[in-house]
Design an enzyme around this catalytic site. Structure first.
Site, PDB file in Angstrom:
ATOM      1  N   HIS A 284      40.883  39.058  35.050  1.00 56.87           N
ATOM      2  CA  HIS A 284      39.517  39.488  35.379  1.00 56.87           C
ATOM      3  C   HIS A 284      38.732  39.659  34.079  1.00 56.87           C
ATOM      4  O   HIS A 284      39.214  40.279  33.136  1.00 56.87           O
ATOM      5  CB  HIS A 284      39.579  40.802  36.160  1.00 56.87           C
ATOM      6  CG  HIS A 284      38.241  41.447  36.360  1.00 56.87           C
ATOM      7  ND1 HIS A 284      37.133  40.722  36.733  1.00 56.87           N
ATOM      8  CD2 HIS A 284      37.834  42.735  36.227  1.00 56.87           C
ATOM      9  CE1 HIS A 284      36.094  41.540  36.826  1.00 56.87           C
ATOM     10  NE2 HIS A 284      36.498  42.770  36.527  1.00 56.87           N
TER      11      HIS A 284
ATOM     12  N   ASN B  79      30.715  40.440  33.484  1.00 55.12           N
ATOM     13  CA  ASN B  79      31.656  40.838  34.533  1.00 55.12           C
ATOM     14  C   ASN B  79      31.034  40.499  35.890  1.00 55.12           C
ATOM     15  O   ASN B  79      30.063  41.136  36.301  1.00 55.12           O
ATOM     16  CB  ASN B  79      31.932  42.343  34.403  1.00 55.12           C
ATOM     17  CG  ASN B  79      32.858  42.874  35.495  1.00 55.12           C
ATOM     18  OD1 ASN B  79      33.164  42.180  36.461  1.00 55.12           O
ATOM     19  ND2 ASN B  79      33.290  44.105  35.334  1.00 55.12           N
TER      20      ASN B  79
ATOM     21  N   CYS C 142      36.757  44.604  41.905  1.00 54.39           N
ATOM     22  CA  CYS C 142      36.931  43.351  41.153  1.00 54.39           C
ATOM     23  C   CYS C 142      38.247  42.654  41.482  1.00 54.39           C
ATOM     24  O   CYS C 142      38.478  41.525  41.048  1.00 54.39           O
ATOM     25  CB  CYS C 142      36.883  43.626  39.661  1.00 54.39           C
ATOM     26  SG  CYS C 142      35.348  44.376  39.147  1.00 54.39           S
TER      27      CYS C 142
END
Ligand code: ACO
Length: 326
Positions: free
Chosen positions: A253, A283, A113
């Site tokens: 994030h 996500n 990520c």
């Protein structure tokens, strides 16, 4: 002094929406559990036939349109992704071809990520060194294709989409002030996909064992993510001699609302200085930071000369931060 400045942002997500109610019909979960534990209400999911480069291409077009940049001007395309269309060629090469950006060197970065921040850091170096004038960076994922919809611990989290920025070499104080990157491969087995690589190539057995899907120990990942994101953010502040109050917006994030909330509290940031869109997208791994940058930009949450703190954490483990003067 030259800086790498974001002159255009863009994003794109698939049309199909998967709500928490939809997931209630697939696994033993509830809308209430998902919202309370993660902050996610819905996520966008690729339809059959859609792949990462499709979303990445649209996001890139939107960013280039805002930047007023033509494909011929792009010196480099870097795509952060863990779900490229195929193992080779890279998603970046596919996008280069779709855009007709013939002059651009194109490659992918896979850092979980945190891939977008790794790409931003590499691009910043090329621009500061004078080796590139304009770089297109895309964070793009189709996580739904590597999500196990029999595992309620992971399938409620992930979504698909892409975000992009165009960086330009410009004189002045505005642009990227710093990037900091970290990795610790000893945590690799807390979040990984065992199958599909050279160690466990696709076979009847690997498919039966569901090895082509992400596996995660969410609870352990959660705790390390909070600590690491705080470390990355504080490193960025001290490197730039910045106080916490001087940050205008934290774009972190979007992995879990509770993680972002914990970071905000540790940095003493009021809610209005923390950008949140996890409720709509879940996500989206490498895409989450650039989608958030684009939304914040288009919603006028970012003003000229604002100080923006970017923070990300992901599989590897990898984590990092960046400070931008917008
Ligand atoms: N619905 C209902 N119950 C559930 C669900 C669900 N979807 N998932 C788990 N549970 C249950 C568990 O079975 C457990 O039940 P038990 O107490 O009877 O054993 C209970 O809920 C608590 O489970 P935990 O795993 O401890 O729940 P937690 O509060 O940690 O939330 C979550 C889980 C949302 C996954 C959280 O740990 C998280 O967000 N982790 C971090 C994820 C992350 O940041 N990943 C990094 C980036 S991702 C990338 O790089 C691709």
């Amino acid at each position: 002094m030259y800086k790498a400045r974001i002159i255009g942002t863009g994003s794109h997500v698939p049309e199909k929406v998967l709500t928490n109610k939809d997931l209630e019909a697939i696994v033993d979960t509830s809308d209430e559990w998902i919202i309370t534990r993660t902050g996610i209400k819905e996520r966008h999911i690729a339809s059959n036939g859609e792949a990462t480069s499709d979303f990445a291409y649209q996001a890139a077009l939107n960013a280039m349109e805002m930047a007023g940049t033509s494909p011929e001007e792009i010196d480099m395309i870097i795509v952060g992704t863990i779900t490229p269309d195929m193992i080779t060629p890279s998603a970046a090469c596919l996008i280069q071809s779709k855009l007709g950006a013939k002059r651009a060197a194109a490659f992918d970065i896979a850092a979980g990520c945190t891939s977008f921040l790794f790409a931003l850091s590499v691009a910043d170096s090329f621009i500061k060194n004078g080796n590139a004038e304009k770089i297109l960076i895309v964070g793009a994922e189709t996580l739904s294709k590597i999500t196990n919809y029999e595992d309620r611990g992971t399938c409620i989290l992930f979504g698909d989409g892409a975000g992009a920025v165009v960086l330009s070499r410009e004189k002045g104080d505005r642009g990227i002030l710093s990037t900091h990157l970290f990795s610790d491969g000893s945590y690799g087995d807390l979040l990984y996909m065992p199958g599909g690589g050279s160690a466990r190539p696709a076979s009847k057995e690997s498919i039966e064992k569901r090895e082509h899907y992400l596996r995660m120990d969410g609870n352990k990942v959660f705790k390390i993510a909070v600590k690491s994101l705080e470390e990355a953010a504080l490193t960025a502040l001290s490197h730039n001699d910045l106080t916490r109050e001087s940050i205008d917006l934290l774009i972190s994030h979007q992995a879990n609302f509770r993680i972002i909330d914990a970071i905000g509290k540790r940095l003493d940031l009021p809610p209005e200085k923390i950008f949140i869109n996890i409720d709509k997208y879940g996500n989206t791994s490498s895409a989450s930071v650039p989608i958030a940058i684009d939304e914040a930009n288009r919603q006028n949450r970012i003003k000229e000369n604002n100080l923006i703190l970017l923070d990300a954490f992901g599989a590897g483990f990898t984590w990092g931060s960046a400070v931008l003067r917008w």
